[in-house]
Enzyme design. Structure first.
Site: not given
Ligand code: NDP
Ligand code: 8X3
Length: 247
Positions: A134, A147
């Site tokens: 991220s 985070y």
């Molecule tokens: P979502 O919340 O939409 O998806 C998160 C996913 O992670 C879900 O499929 C969830 O599945 C899974 N997950 C979380 N905890 C667990 C667990 N304990 N076991 C198994 N699966 C888990 O968020 P995003 O798609 O945005 O996030 C995906 C990645 O991208 C993350 O690592 C996030 O930090 C990163 N990211 C996101 C950004 C954003 O702005 N959205 C920006 C930068 C990075 P379930 O709950 O079904 O287990």
């Molecule tokens: C998610 C992006 O800027 O919300 O990783 O931390 S931010």
């Protein structure tokens, strides 16, 4: 046929990545805790998807799911370490230690656990790893505390993996997205839909598909090319300055 394992494929970036890869003909092991969210992937892509329901923080459950893979899905060419979350937006001094631990267990410990398990096979197959880091790993912001630190770990672990995997042919990439509209903010704010809507409203954030396209692009590059680290933001997002406390 190539096989990918995508963690966190029940939502957001992981789901879009599973769809993009399967749409391009990859077999995909799609994982997450919510089984009902994986069913539509199977409906859409049939035998290309193997759903595997487990909590990535549970090492025994992770290993059991990998041990139970059908023969056709056992040779994993690409690991997409995407499962992750942020919890809370407050300052460190008002944060909940349990939330910090959950972020570390999910974003760091679980990521290295599944990577450690799959590395021998990835080396054998000259495969690849794409880690979802991220911008929060590169730039501090108020409330980013643990985070952001977990994502800095993901960035540096990715670079260090490259060093250790030198000569194996295994590719490792870290993707650093900025704002992507997913369930991320809903989760971060304990299910507060209004908080999520307020963050994304009018901002033209990136979409999960934007990032999924990037993962597919990285995975489709010629074998001699490695994207080390790739930062993406929506045009609407940029940088702000330092803060100064005055007496
Ligand atoms: P979502 O919340 O939409 O998806 C998160 C996913 O992670 C879900 O499929 C969830 O599945 C899974 N997950 C979380 N905890 C667990 C667990 N304990 N076991 C198994 N699966 C888990 O968020 P995003 O798609 O945005 O996030 C995906 C990645 O991208 C993350 O690592 C996030 O930090 C990163 N990211 C996101 C950004 C954003 O702005 N959205 C920006 C930068 C990075 P379930 O709950 O079904 O287990
Ligand atoms: C998610 C992006 O800027 O919300 O990783 O931390 S931010």
């Amino acid at each position: 046929m190539k096989t990918a394992l995508v963690t966190g494929a029940t939502s957001g970036i992981g789901e879009a990545t599973a769809r993009a890869l399967a749409g391009a003909g990859w077999q995909v092991i799609a994982t997450g805790r919510r089984a009902d969210r994986l069913a539509p992937l199977v409906e859409a892509y049939g035998a290309l998807i193997h759903p595997a329901v487990f909590d990535v923080r549970d090492e025994a459950a992770t290993n059991a799911a990998l041990d139970a893979l059908p023969e056709a899905f056992r040779g994993i060419d690409l690991l997409v370490n995407n499962a992750g979350l942020a919890l809370g937006t407050g300052p460190a001094q008002r944060s909940d230690l349990a939330q910090w631990r959950t972020m570390i267990e999910t974003n760091v410990t679980a990521l290295v656990t599944i990577t450690h398990r799959l590395l021998p096979g990835l080396i054998e197959r000259r495969g690849g790893i794409v880690n979802m880091a991220s911008v929060a790993g590169s730039y501090p912001y108020p409330g980013g505390n643990v985070y952001g630190a977990t994502k800095a770990f993901v960035q540096q672990f990715s670079l260090n993996l490259r060093s250790d995997l030198h000569g194996t042919g295994v590719r490792v990439s870290a993707i650093d997205p900025g704002m992507v509209e997913t369930e991320f903010t809903l989760v971060r704010n304990g299910g507060d839909q209004a908080a999520s809507d307020a963050l994304y409203g009018g901002a033209q954030p990136m979409t999960a598909e934007d990032i999924a396209t990037t993962v597919l692009w990285i995975a489709s590059l010629p074998a001699h090319l490695n994207i080390n680290q790739l930062e993406l933001m929506p045009v609407s997002q940029s940088f702000a300055g330092f803060q100064v406390a005055r007496s």
